[in-house]
Write a protein that holds these residues in place. Structure first.
Motif, PDB file in Angstrom:
ATOM      1  N   UNK A 191      -1.194   9.067  10.286  1.00  0.00           N
ATOM      2  CA  UNK A 191      -0.418   9.396  11.484  1.00  0.00           C
ATOM      3  C   UNK A 191       1.074   9.346  11.205  1.00  0.00           C
ATOM      4  N   UNK A 192       1.824   9.186  12.277  1.00  0.00           N
ATOM      5  CA  UNK A 192       3.280   9.084  12.147  1.00  0.00           C
ATOM      6  C   UNK A 192       3.663   7.707  11.609  1.00  0.00           C
ATOM      7  N   UNK A 193       4.365   7.657  10.479  1.00  0.00           N
ATOM      8  CA  UNK A 193       4.758   6.353   9.926  1.00  0.00           C
ATOM      9  C   UNK A 193       5.633   5.534  10.867  1.00  0.00           C
ATOM     10  N   UNK A 194       6.567   6.179  11.576  1.00  0.00           N
ATOM     11  CA  UNK A 194       7.443   5.428  12.482  1.00  0.00           C
ATOM     12  C   UNK A 194       6.639   4.753  13.586  1.00  0.00           C
ATOM     13  N   UNK A 195       5.545   5.392  14.008  1.00  0.00           N
ATOM     14  CA  UNK A 195       4.714   4.810  15.055  1.00  0.00           C
ATOM     15  C   UNK A 195       3.974   3.574  14.533  1.00  0.00           C
ATOM     16  N   UNK A 196       3.431   3.672  13.315  1.00  0.00           N
ATOM     17  CA  UNK A 196       2.740   2.533  12.714  1.00  0.00           C
ATOM     18  C   UNK A 196       3.679   1.345  12.561  1.00  0.00           C
ATOM     19  N   UNK A 197       4.865   1.601  11.963  1.00  0.00           N
ATOM     20  CA  UNK A 197       5.811   0.507  11.742  1.00  0.00           C
ATOM     21  C   UNK A 197       6.341  -0.051  13.062  1.00  0.00           C
ATOM     22  N   UNK A 198       6.483   0.795  14.060  1.00  0.00           N
ATOM     23  CA  UNK A 198       6.915   0.325  15.382  1.00  0.00           C
ATOM     24  C   UNK A 198       5.892  -0.618  16.003  1.00  0.00           C
ATOM     25  N   UNK A 199       4.621  -0.241  15.913  1.00  0.00           N
ATOM     26  CA  UNK A 199       3.565  -1.122  16.416  1.00  0.00           C
ATOM     27  C   UNK A 199       3.557  -2.443  15.663  1.00  0.00           C
ATOM     28  N   UNK A 250      -5.938   3.067  13.697  1.00  0.00           N
ATOM     29  CA  UNK A 250      -6.115   4.492  13.988  1.00  0.00           C
ATOM     30  C   UNK A 250      -5.008   5.327  13.369  1.00  0.00           C
ATOM     31  N   UNK A 251      -3.788   4.842  13.479  1.00  0.00           N
ATOM     32  CA  UNK A 251      -2.646   5.582  12.930  1.00  0.00           C
ATOM     33  C   UNK A 251      -2.736   5.649  11.403  1.00  0.00           C
ATOM     34  N   UNK A 252      -3.134   4.534  10.774  1.00  0.00           N
ATOM     35  CA  UNK A 252      -3.187   4.492   9.313  1.00  0.00           C
ATOM     36  C   UNK A 252      -4.238   5.460   8.780  1.00  0.00           C
ATOM     37  N   UNK A 311       0.823  -1.207   0.000  1.00  0.00           N
ATOM     38  CA  UNK A 311       0.000   0.000   0.000  1.00  0.00           C
ATOM     39  C   UNK A 311       0.860   1.261   0.000  1.00  0.00           C
ATOM     40  N   UNK A 312       1.923   1.261   0.796  1.00  0.00           N
ATOM     41  CA  UNK A 312       2.814   2.422   0.832  1.00  0.00           C
ATOM     42  C   UNK A 312       3.557   2.555  -0.494  1.00  0.00           C
ATOM     43  N   UNK A 313       3.995   1.418  -1.063  1.00  0.00           N
ATOM     44  CA  UNK A 313       4.714   1.454  -2.338  1.00  0.00           C
ATOM     45  C   UNK A 313       3.823   1.971  -3.473  1.00  0.00           C
ATOM     46  N   UNK A 314       2.524   1.744  -3.366  1.00  0.00           N
ATOM     47  CA  UNK A 314       1.592   2.225  -4.381  1.00  0.00           C
ATOM     48  C   UNK A 314       1.156   3.667  -4.146  1.00  0.00           C
ATOM     49  N   UNK A 315       1.705   4.286  -3.117  1.00  0.00           N
ATOM     50  CA  UNK A 315       1.462   5.706  -2.907  1.00  0.00           C
ATOM     51  C   UNK A 315       0.458   6.072  -1.838  1.00  0.00           C
ATOM     52  N   UNK A 316      -0.107   5.099  -1.155  1.00  0.00           N
ATOM     53  CA  UNK A 316      -1.057   5.416  -0.093  1.00  0.00           C
ATOM     54  C   UNK A 316      -0.295   5.988   1.107  1.00  0.00           C
ATOM     55  N   UNK A 317      -0.843   7.014   1.701  1.00  0.00           N
ATOM     56  CA  UNK A 317      -0.182   7.694   2.815  1.00  0.00           C
ATOM     57  C   UNK A 317      -0.761   7.213   4.152  1.00  0.00           C
ATOM     58  N   UNK A 318       0.115   7.126   5.143  1.00  0.00           N
ATOM     59  CA  UNK A 318      -0.311   6.847   6.505  1.00  0.00           C
ATOM     60  C   UNK A 318      -0.682   8.189   7.130  1.00  0.00           C
TER      61      UNK A 318
END
Length: 117
Positions: free
Chosen positions: A63-71, A114-116, A54-61
């Motif tokens: 919230x904070x991306x680092x928080x999403x990936x950390x979770x 929620x973050x996404x 989804x991110x590679x296809x251009x969809x934006x998170x």
């Protein structure tokens, strides 16, 4: 809410119930309880791949991306740690540790959702 969240909800709930019942029946961790937690790990791996796509296809998170990936990374580690625990300590109490995985990952999945969005 997306499909990943609902998959975590369903698989996590089924796993938690299975592990709680096994613990209350005073059984040691067995294949069904361990595999139910590994099913949560599989759902999380699908969530990881889907999120990368989804991110590679251009969809934006939102919230904070680092928080999403950390979770997400933390959620991926939790089932593995619980299975490792259950394999090392083959007592009924390990089933309660396995049961906690479903609830914990569900809450983390809700936060990732929620973050996404």
């Amino acid at each position: 809410m997306d499909g990943y969240f609902y998959a975590l909800l369903i698989v996590g709930l089924v796993s938690t119930i299975m592990c709680l019942v096994a613990g209350l029946m005073k059984k040691a961790p067995n294949d069904p309880t361990i595999y139910s937690v590994l099913a949560i790990e599989v759902v999380l791996l699908v969530y990881l791949v889907g999120s990368i796509v989804r991110v590679a296809l251009g969809e934006q998170i939102a919230g904070e991306p680092w928080e999403f990936w950390g979770y997400l990374i933390t959620a991926l580690i939790i089932p593995l740690g619980a299975v490792y625990w259950a394999i090392l300590e083959r007592t009924r109490w390990s089933n309660f540790v396995l049961a906690a995985v479903g609830v914990t990952v569900f809450v983390m999945g809700a936060r990732m959702n929620q973050i996404w969005y």
